[in-house]
Design a protein around this motif. Structure first.
Motif, PDB file in Angstrom:
ATOM      1  N   VAL A 399       0.842  -1.194   0.000  1.00  0.00           N
ATOM      2  CA  VAL A 399       0.000   0.000   0.000  1.00  0.00           C
ATOM      3  C   VAL A 399       0.877   1.243   0.000  1.00  0.00           C
ATOM      4  N   ARG A 400       0.489   2.228  -0.782  1.00  0.00           N
ATOM      5  CA  ARG A 400       1.119   3.551  -0.742  1.00  0.00           C
ATOM      6  C   ARG A 400       0.031   4.594  -0.506  1.00  0.00           C
ATOM      7  N   VAL A 401       0.309   5.531   0.415  1.00  0.00           N
ATOM      8  CA  VAL A 401      -0.607   6.628   0.715  1.00  0.00           C
ATOM      9  C   VAL A 401       0.074   7.937   0.345  1.00  0.00           C
ATOM     10  N   THR A 402      -0.592   8.759  -0.458  1.00  0.00           N
ATOM     11  CA  THR A 402      -0.051  10.041  -0.890  1.00  0.00           C
ATOM     12  C   THR A 402      -1.057  11.142  -0.580  1.00  0.00           C
ATOM     13  N   THR A 417      -2.945   3.676  -3.126  1.00  0.00           N
ATOM     14  CA  THR A 417      -2.611   2.753  -4.212  1.00  0.00           C
ATOM     15  C   THR A 417      -2.295   1.389  -3.623  1.00  0.00           C
ATOM     16  N   ARG A 418      -2.966   0.369  -4.159  1.00  0.00           N
ATOM     17  CA  ARG A 418      -2.744  -1.012  -3.707  1.00  0.00           C
ATOM     18  C   ARG A 418      -2.191  -1.832  -4.856  1.00  0.00           C
ATOM     19  N   ARG A 419      -1.257  -2.705  -4.534  1.00  0.00           N
ATOM     20  CA  ARG A 419      -0.719  -3.628  -5.530  1.00  0.00           C
ATOM     21  C   ARG A 419      -0.637  -5.014  -4.894  1.00  0.00           C
ATOM     22  N   GLU A 420      -0.523  -6.002  -5.740  1.00  0.00           N
ATOM     23  CA  GLU A 420      -0.338  -7.359  -5.226  1.00  0.00           C
ATOM     24  C   GLU A 420       1.036  -7.505  -4.629  1.00  0.00           C
ATOM     25  N   LEU A 421       1.096  -8.120  -3.468  1.00  0.00           N
ATOM     26  CA  LEU A 421       2.403  -8.340  -2.836  1.00  0.00           C
ATOM     27  C   LEU A 421       3.256  -9.222  -3.734  1.00  0.00           C
ATOM     28  N   GLY A 422       4.511  -8.827  -3.877  1.00  0.00           N
ATOM     29  CA  GLY A 422       5.420  -9.578  -4.730  1.00  0.00           C
ATOM     30  C   GLY A 422       5.482  -9.060  -6.126  1.00  0.00           C
TER      31      GLY A 422
END
Length: 423
Positions: A399-402, A417-422
């Motif tokens: 997760v990234r928070v801006t 922003t969420r992405r799949e781990l890995g």
């Protein structure tokens, strides 16, 4: 016989430390652990409200532990003042009551947006304990037998004068100047099986041994335990307790430190207690980026009850079976008027971590700097919130928070922003 647990209570930062009821054996009643307890509906629920587990004061909030009173209405507390044969009190019960009230009730009134009112009923006279203060060996890590004797005697001498059936909470306030009283022993003691007095179950007692005047917010912290909130501080492993206590959450939330510059409860706790409605909490579930506008957590609601105000105060990102990230805005409002740094605060919540073991950990938005050295309990986290243009990457959570700017009317604009781990 069930052995007593270590009761829960406040910590004191070393640099801020100041020099006839029918009872069975209390030694057998004080719990070694607190079970998950019966469930009661806590709200609409959803994929982001972590499930309540058997951890002591679990941060899960899909259900309410009905062993605890939920502060979504007015609750009544009795304040009993205990003196000892070996000391003449230097202050009156009226003065000691003024140390804690109305300040504690005001704290909860602000935190709950008026949804909860604590009505404290102080007794007007001292009640004398049967033994000298030194006989109970009062201290932070209290001998179970001596603590049980203190509680047994306190209820026994108070019962003829106090109708316990009228109250939701019991505060037992000791003469602070008695020679055997130790302020570090202020605690909440939970019982595996309640004791009966005046036909009512006493499931926990708040034992207050504070100096006069007391530490800031100390009674509000203890009352938080009565509402199933955990200790958020980190107890050092050194034998003299001289290490850092505030590495988990710093100044944020009084369940970490009663001295904190930002003692208002986390938005997660306000959601757990019922002070934020599900409509004021946004659950971020999908991969990719989304924009949100967050109203400052401590700003007043539109209307006297939170249900009349549906603006988002908390964004939650479920990151695993037992974890979630919570995102909120902290500003100089209400209980946070002495806040060091305003901005967007991000923290990790674990539902399987017990009280005192780090169930909440603040993520530092500025890990290479610190702030408010002369006032903060932990300057490294005093500037943890993100300002405009700042970004925080919680890599382990994907997760990234801006923070992208300020919205009209005082809100803060953020991108998650969420992405799949890995990946």
């Amino acid at each position: 016989m069930v052995r007593p647990q270590v009761p829960e209570g406040v910590h004191r930062s070393p640099r801020l430390r100041r020099a006839g009821a029918v009872l069975t054996s209390l030694s057998a009643l004080i719990a070694t652990s607190v079970l998950a307890g019966p469930a009661a509906a806590a709200g609409a629920g959803g994929p982001c409200d972590l499930e309540r587990t058997g951890a002591h004061h679990s941060e899960g909030l899909d259900t309410w532990n009905s062993r605890y009173p939920r502060p979504v209405r007015s609750l009544d507390a009795v304040m009993v003042f205990l003196r000892f044969p070996d000391a003449k009190p230097k202050v009156t019960p009226r003065r000691l009551a003024a140390d804690h009230t109305p300040a504690t009730a005001d704290f909860f009134e602000k935190s709950s947006y008026g949804r909860f009112r604590l009505r404290v009923h102080p007794r007007q006279n001292w009640i004398t304990m049967p033994q000298a203060s030194t006989a109970y060996a009062i201290q932070r890590d209290w001998n179970s037998g001596r603590r049980a004797a203190y509680l047994r005697d306190a209820i026994a001498v108070s019962d003829p004068r106090v109708d316990f059936s009228r109250y939701d909470i019991v505060y037992l306030v000791a003469d602070p100047d008695a020679p055997g009283v130790d302020a570090d022993a202020t605690k909440v003691v939970n019982f595996e099986r309640p004791i009966r007095a005046d036909g009512t179950d006493l499931r926990r007692l708040v034992t207050v041994f504070e100096h006069h005047p007391p530490d800031r917010n100390v009674l509000a912290h203890e009352t938080g335990h009565v509402f199933d909130l955990p200790d958020l501080y980190h107890r050092p492993e050194d034998t003299d307790n001289s290490g850092e206590w505030d590495t988990y959450v710093g100044d944020w939330d009084l369940m970490g430190s009663q001295f904190g510059l930002a003692p208002d409860p986390f938005g997660w706790h306000k959601w757990k207690l019922g002070w934020l409605d599900d409509r004021q909490v946004t659950c971020d579930r999908a991969l990719g980026s989304r924009m949100y506008t967050l109203e400052p957590l401590g700003a007043s609601m539109n209307g006297s009850r939170s249900g009349l105000d549906t603006r988002t105060r908390l964004v939650v990102v479920r990151t695993g079976p037992t974890t979630a990230l919570a995102i909120e805005v902290r500003g100089r409002y209400g209980n946070d008027s002495r806040l060091c740094t305003e901005g967007v605060l991000v923290y990790r919540v674990r539902n399987d971590t017990a009280s005192g073991d780090g169930p909440i950990q603040v993520l530092d938005g500025h890990p290479t700097s610190s702030a408010c050295w002369s006032e903060s309990v932990y300057p490294a986290l005093a500037d943890a919130p993100l300002g405009i243009g700042d970004s925080l990457a919680a890599k382990d959570d994907g997760v990234r928070v801006t923070v992208t700017g300020r919205a009209t009317g005082g809100g803060w604009s953020i991108k998650v922003t969420r992405r799949e781990l890995g990946s």
